[in-house]
Motif scaffolding. Sequence first.
Motif: not given
Length: 158
Positions: A19-20, A23, A29
Motif C-alpha cells: 500500500e505504501f 501510494s 495498484k
Amino acid sequence: MPKITPNLWFDTQGEEAAEFYVSIFPNSKITNVLYYGEAGPGPAGSVLTVDFELDGQPYTAINGGPEFTFDEAVSLLINCADQEEVDYYWSALLADGGQESQCGWLKDKYGMSWQVVPTGLDELIGDSDPARSQRAMKAMLGMVKIDLAALRAAADGR
C-alpha cells in the motif's frame, strides 16, 4: 518468455508495504491478496501474499516471517527524469523512518534498498573525457542524495 516477478519477503508487513509503494508510484495498484488458511504456517486469515504493480511492473510481497530480511545486495533502481523526480521519490521513500545512505541509495521504513538516480548520471560518470568523468565520480561519492546540477558543475570543473 515467462514474466519475472520480484518476490519481496516481509515478516508481517507485506500488505502495508505494498500500500505504501503504490501510494508513491504513478500507475500502480494492488492486484490480489491471498490469505493463510487453517493449514498455516501463518495465522489463519492473515495475509500470505500481496500482488501489486508499480507503474506496470509486477511484484509480490510475501509475509513469510522474520527469518529473512532485506539488505543492500538487492536494490530497486528508480531512473528519474530530472531533479524534481529525484527529490520526490527520495522524500517519499524516506517517510516515516527510512534511512539515507550514500550515492543516491536509501532504505525505506521496511528495509528495502532503493537507488534514486537522475537521467544523465551515467553520461557524466562514463564521460569519454577521463578527467571530467573522475570529477563527476568524486562528487557523487561525496553525496547522499544525488544532485544532478552539482554533478554537472563538478564534471565541468566548476
